[in-house]
Write an enzyme that holds these catalytic residues in place. Sequence first.
Site, PDB file in Angstrom:
ATOM      1  N   CYS A 135       0.829  -1.206   0.000  1.00 56.46           N
ATOM      2  CA  CYS A 135       0.000   0.000   0.000  1.00 56.46           C
ATOM      3  C   CYS A 135       0.865   1.257   0.000  1.00 56.46           C
ATOM      4  O   CYS A 135       1.970   1.264   0.543  1.00 56.46           O
ATOM      5  CB  CYS A 135      -0.887   0.040   1.235  1.00 56.46           C
ATOM      6  SG  CYS A 135      -1.851  -1.442   1.453  1.00 56.46           S
TER       7      CYS A 135
ATOM      8  N   ARG B  36       4.784   0.171  -6.222  1.00 60.07           N
ATOM      9  CA  ARG B  36       4.767  -0.677  -5.032  1.00 60.07           C
ATOM     10  C   ARG B  36       3.781  -1.833  -5.176  1.00 60.07           C
ATOM     11  O   ARG B  36       3.845  -2.783  -4.407  1.00 60.07           O
ATOM     12  CB  ARG B  36       4.371   0.169  -3.802  1.00 60.07           C
ATOM     13  CG  ARG B  36       5.352   1.268  -3.501  1.00 60.07           C
ATOM     14  CD  ARG B  36       4.751   2.270  -2.552  1.00 60.07           C
ATOM     15  NE  ARG B  36       4.717   1.789  -1.189  1.00 60.07           N
ATOM     16  CZ  ARG B  36       5.683   1.963  -0.305  1.00 60.07           C
ATOM     17  NH1 ARG B  36       6.784   2.581  -0.665  1.00 60.07           N
ATOM     18  NH2 ARG B  36       5.573   1.515   0.921  1.00 60.07           N
TER      19      ARG B  36
ATOM     20  N   TRP C 285      -3.036  -2.740  -1.553  1.00 62.51           N
ATOM     21  CA  TRP C 285      -2.700  -4.103  -1.975  1.00 62.51           C
ATOM     22  C   TRP C 285      -3.397  -4.995  -0.962  1.00 62.51           C
ATOM     23  O   TRP C 285      -3.014  -5.022   0.210  1.00 62.51           O
ATOM     24  CB  TRP C 285      -1.178  -4.280  -1.955  1.00 62.51           C
ATOM     25  CG  TRP C 285      -0.711  -5.553  -2.572  1.00 62.51           C
ATOM     26  CD1 TRP C 285      -0.443  -5.775  -3.900  1.00 62.51           C
ATOM     27  CD2 TRP C 285      -0.407  -6.785  -1.900  1.00 62.51           C
ATOM     28  NE1 TRP C 285      -0.006  -7.067  -4.090  1.00 62.51           N
ATOM     29  CE2 TRP C 285       0.021  -7.714  -2.886  1.00 62.51           C
ATOM     30  CE3 TRP C 285      -0.464  -7.203  -0.573  1.00 62.51           C
ATOM     31  CZ2 TRP C 285       0.386  -9.019  -2.575  1.00 62.51           C
ATOM     32  CZ3 TRP C 285      -0.093  -8.511  -0.266  1.00 62.51           C
ATOM     33  CH2 TRP C 285       0.327  -9.403  -1.260  1.00 62.51           C
TER      34      TRP C 285
ATOM     35  N   ASN D  87      -1.547   1.718   5.862  1.00 52.56           N
ATOM     36  CA  ASN D  87      -0.676   0.716   5.244  1.00 52.56           C
ATOM     37  C   ASN D  87      -0.176  -0.162   6.384  1.00 52.56           C
ATOM     38  O   ASN D  87       0.285   0.354   7.387  1.00 52.56           O
ATOM     39  CB  ASN D  87       0.491   1.461   4.555  1.00 52.56           C
ATOM     40  CG  ASN D  87       1.592   0.541   4.086  1.00 52.56           C
ATOM     41  OD1 ASN D  87       1.419  -0.674   4.062  1.00 52.56           O
ATOM     42  ND2 ASN D  87       2.716   1.126   3.712  1.00 52.56           N
ATOM     43  N   GLY D  88      -0.295  -1.479   6.244  1.00 58.50           N
ATOM     44  CA  GLY D  88       0.188  -2.378   7.294  1.00 58.50           C
ATOM     45  C   GLY D  88      -0.889  -3.396   7.647  1.00 58.50           C
ATOM     46  O   GLY D  88      -1.870  -3.560   6.916  1.00 58.50           O
TER      47      GLY D  88
ATOM     48  N   GLU E 202      17.824 -16.792 -10.368  1.00 59.18           N
ATOM     49  CA  GLU E 202      17.357 -15.420 -10.567  1.00 59.18           C
ATOM     50  C   GLU E 202      16.727 -15.269 -11.963  1.00 59.18           C
ATOM     51  O   GLU E 202      15.701 -14.599 -12.120  1.00 59.18           O
ATOM     52  CB  GLU E 202      18.531 -14.441 -10.371  1.00 59.18           C
ATOM     53  CG  GLU E 202      18.253 -12.998 -10.727  1.00 59.18           C
ATOM     54  CD  GLU E 202      17.094 -12.365  -9.953  1.00 59.18           C
ATOM     55  OE1 GLU E 202      16.620 -12.960  -8.966  1.00 59.18           O
ATOM     56  OE2 GLU E 202      16.655 -11.283 -10.372  1.00 59.18           O
TER      57      GLU E 202
ATOM     58  N   LYS F 156      12.961 -13.987 -12.660  1.00 57.59           N
ATOM     59  CA  LYS F 156      12.667 -12.829 -13.517  1.00 57.59           C
ATOM     60  C   LYS F 156      11.620 -13.190 -14.555  1.00 57.59           C
ATOM     61  O   LYS F 156      10.654 -12.483 -14.766  1.00 57.59           O
ATOM     62  CB  LYS F 156      13.966 -12.428 -14.211  1.00 57.59           C
ATOM     63  CG  LYS F 156      14.431 -11.043 -14.293  1.00 57.59           C
ATOM     64  CD  LYS F 156      14.611 -10.164 -13.115  1.00 57.59           C
ATOM     65  CE  LYS F 156      13.744 -10.273 -11.944  1.00 57.59           C
ATOM     66  NZ  LYS F 156      14.270  -9.926 -10.676  1.00 57.59           N
TER      67      LYS F 156
ATOM     68  N   GLU G 108       8.044 -13.945 -12.957  1.00 56.96           N
ATOM     69  CA  GLU G 108       7.297 -12.848 -12.333  1.00 56.96           C
ATOM     70  C   GLU G 108       6.742 -11.857 -13.347  1.00 56.96           C
ATOM     71  O   GLU G 108       5.695 -11.267 -13.105  1.00 56.96           O
ATOM     72  CB  GLU G 108       8.099 -12.139 -11.234  1.00 56.96           C
ATOM     73  CG  GLU G 108       9.219 -11.259 -11.673  1.00 56.96           C
ATOM     74  CD  GLU G 108       9.931 -10.580 -10.497  1.00 56.96           C
ATOM     75  OE1 GLU G 108       9.276 -10.184  -9.527  1.00 56.96           O
ATOM     76  OE2 GLU G 108      11.160 -10.443 -10.566  1.00 56.96           O
TER      77      GLU G 108
ATOM     78  N   HIS H  53      17.587 -36.230 -11.278  1.00 59.10           N
ATOM     79  CA  HIS H  53      17.031 -36.786 -10.043  1.00 59.10           C
ATOM     80  C   HIS H  53      15.531 -36.480  -9.943  1.00 59.10           C
ATOM     81  O   HIS H  53      14.971 -36.513  -8.848  1.00 59.10           O
ATOM     82  CB  HIS H  53      17.789 -36.246  -8.837  1.00 59.10           C
ATOM     83  CG  HIS H  53      19.241 -36.631  -8.870  1.00 59.10           C
ATOM     84  ND1 HIS H  53      19.657 -37.927  -8.641  1.00 59.10           N
ATOM     85  CD2 HIS H  53      20.351 -35.919  -9.179  1.00 59.10           C
ATOM     86  CE1 HIS H  53      20.979 -37.982  -8.779  1.00 59.10           C
ATOM     87  NE2 HIS H  53      21.421 -36.779  -9.106  1.00 59.10           N
TER      88      HIS H  53
ATOM     89  N   LYS I 269       6.195  -4.126  -4.893  1.00 54.47           N
ATOM     90  CA  LYS I 269       7.630  -3.825  -4.891  1.00 54.47           C
ATOM     91  C   LYS I 269       8.202  -3.898  -3.484  1.00 54.47           C
ATOM     92  O   LYS I 269       9.314  -4.354  -3.277  1.00 54.47           O
ATOM     93  CB  LYS I 269       7.828  -2.420  -5.466  1.00 54.47           C
ATOM     94  CG  LYS I 269       9.277  -1.985  -5.579  1.00 54.47           C
ATOM     95  CD  LYS I 269       9.964  -2.718  -6.690  1.00 54.47           C
ATOM     96  CE  LYS I 269      11.428  -2.332  -6.837  1.00 54.47           C
ATOM     97  NZ  LYS I 269      12.141  -3.325  -7.658  1.00 54.47           N
TER      98      LYS I 269
HETATM   99  C1  AGP Z   1      12.327  -9.167  -7.455  1.00 53.19           C
HETATM  100  O1  AGP Z   1      12.208  -9.084  -8.813  1.00 53.19           O
HETATM  101  C2  AGP Z   1      11.142  -9.352  -6.712  1.00 53.19           C
HETATM  102  N1  AGP Z   1      10.069  -8.618  -7.166  1.00 53.19           N
HETATM  103  C3  AGP Z   1      11.200  -9.732  -5.247  1.00 53.19           C
HETATM  104  O2  AGP Z   1      11.604 -11.049  -5.238  1.00 53.19           O
HETATM  105  C4  AGP Z   1      12.090  -8.930  -4.279  1.00 53.19           C
HETATM  106  O3  AGP Z   1      13.427  -9.124  -4.581  1.00 53.19           O
HETATM  107  C5  AGP Z   1      11.779  -9.378  -2.841  1.00 53.19           C
HETATM  108  O4  AGP Z   1      10.438  -9.088  -2.553  1.00 53.19           O
HETATM  109  C6  AGP Z   1      12.682  -8.754  -1.814  1.00 53.19           C
HETATM  110  O5  AGP Z   1      12.537  -7.374  -1.767  1.00 53.19           O
HETATM  111  P1  AGP Z   1      13.626  -6.447  -1.085  1.00 53.19           P
HETATM  112  O6  AGP Z   1      14.896  -6.602  -1.836  1.00 53.19           O
HETATM  113  O7  AGP Z   1      13.054  -5.078  -1.170  1.00 53.19           O
HETATM  114  O8  AGP Z   1      13.761  -6.916   0.324  1.00 53.19           O
END
Ligand code: AGP
Length: 601
Positions: A2, A27, A73, A99-100, A478, A482, A485, A501, A596
Amino acid sequence: MCGIVGYIGNNQAKDILIKGLQKLEYRGYDSAGIALVNDSGVELHKEKGRIAALEDAIGKEGKGTTGIGHTRWATHGAPSRENAHPHQSISGRFTLVHNGVIENYQQLKREYLADVNMASETDTEVIVQLVESFAEKGENIDEAFRRALSLLHGSYAIALIDKEDNDTIYVGKNKSPLLVGVGDDVSVVASDAMAMLHITKEFVEIMDQEIVIVKQDGIQVKKLDGTVVERDTFTTDIDESDTEKGTYNHFMLKEIDEQPFVIRNIIQKYQDDDDGDIKLDNAIRAALNDADRLYVIAAGTSYHAGLVGKELMEKVADKPTEVHIASEFLYNEPLLSKNPLFIFISQSGETADCRGVLVNVKEKGYKSLTITNVPGSTLTREADFTLHTHAGPEIAVASTKAYTAQMAVFSILAMDGARAQGINTGFNAINELGLIANAMETLCDQKDRMEQVARDYMFDTRNCFFIGRAMDYHVVQEGALKLKEISYIQAEGFAGGELKHGTIALIEDGTPVVGVTTQEHVNANIRGNIQEVIARGANACIISTEATKEEGDNIVLPNINELLTPLISVVPLQLISYYAALHRGCDVDKPRNLAKSVTVE
Ligand code: AGP
């Protein structure tokens, strides 16, 4: 997650709040709303979906020079207009954004608000109803607000307005980010400074369990018990242009392209002007030296950077290091060494899972270091030490430049650790990072090639596998994150030797498998694994280096120090994911369901 904005000034607040909310879109959110105080009372507008839908709904309405805004959110209650913020008290006098997560909202409802008919399913609504119920009992608003906040368990950043007072926004904070900005005859509120850079660059930090009474001509900070607190302002160094897309269609592509500059920036920031070598704070060096084991705590992409960081700390600085997923560590702590140092890696510096661990380890008296891209963030404030990644604001939800910056900072930490112990590493991090920046540039210039790979392998696939060994195993995890997501292709990264395996059962005719091979000592092994999947019909794409290449490889990376190849081998993976998502019509910068800054556990 949020986002909150607020404004009190001489101008109409609507457009300022909407612009602020747009700056917070990164965010992640699923509904948005604003509330404005004007002569006729409070005007409330909220909609499910994008901010554009909210703007359409407001149309020509929206009068008032004081207001608050929110992007939600969903946590408690589905994304809907009813659950969208702002929420109002029964009489309509108070309007609030939050927010929270309020952990004890059900209990508060039962104890204090049994006869109140709630209009939403949210945990948030109890806060505004509590303020009203205390105000009705004769408490002034400041008292009622502080009393309501002191009953809350959980995390909150809150902004509240009162229909009967168009010159005050009450804000409060606990564990969720919130700043108050001050300017010439204007005050603002924002979850992130970048939301209000168009109004001011002067901000005031709010600590947990403090409230701020925000007026147009000044602010007053108080603790929940009413004690007044003096607090200086700080000037943010974020440039407004850093938060704009410029000529790019997407922030993600802009941020991928910025990586060479970020690496050069890191070199500058961590280079000693006198001898040109790495310069780390003495206290950080000592903490690193004193620790018998490092515990790296992170989530998502930052966790993947931690995996590379571990290799660097062990192989370069000879420091035993463990890497843990924050949310796992939080409730399933491993056996700790006698003198650990905790390293939190977080782009946002706000990730709730990391913060949970930090709170616990601080209680036990352990030292902590945060590696973050956001100075002043919660993890920075609460850890003993901070190393800044200097990547500039990262707006796309998919982390790119922050990831490479985290690994670059780890390489500096590792080199410094080695030097402190008199270990001869045979390379100089500053020189190597310079070569990395050049190599990144070369790769960013090959966008047509990356797009072609995305076309050949990812445009129509349902799933995709990434394999690698040693350092490459970390990078393929990674790469898979990428791709999934932002393109929603089911993608997984595996250790090359692990496929047979179990996972190899999933390989069918045409299944794309991306093999990354940058480590000479396992080049033959991973190529063997690639042959195994080809024999079962896989469509294999190979990324190698000048040192490991073979005829027919799809992408060949420039040679750099092998240990640091993750910093460049991820670049094609980022670009391929970008083009795959673009082709599939996905919202590249704001993928579905994601946020985010993940400020809830
Ligand atoms: C990365 O592409 C992601 N959207 C997500 O995994 C992110 O890295 C994760 O939420 C951790 O966030 P931070 O680095 O702000 O702690």
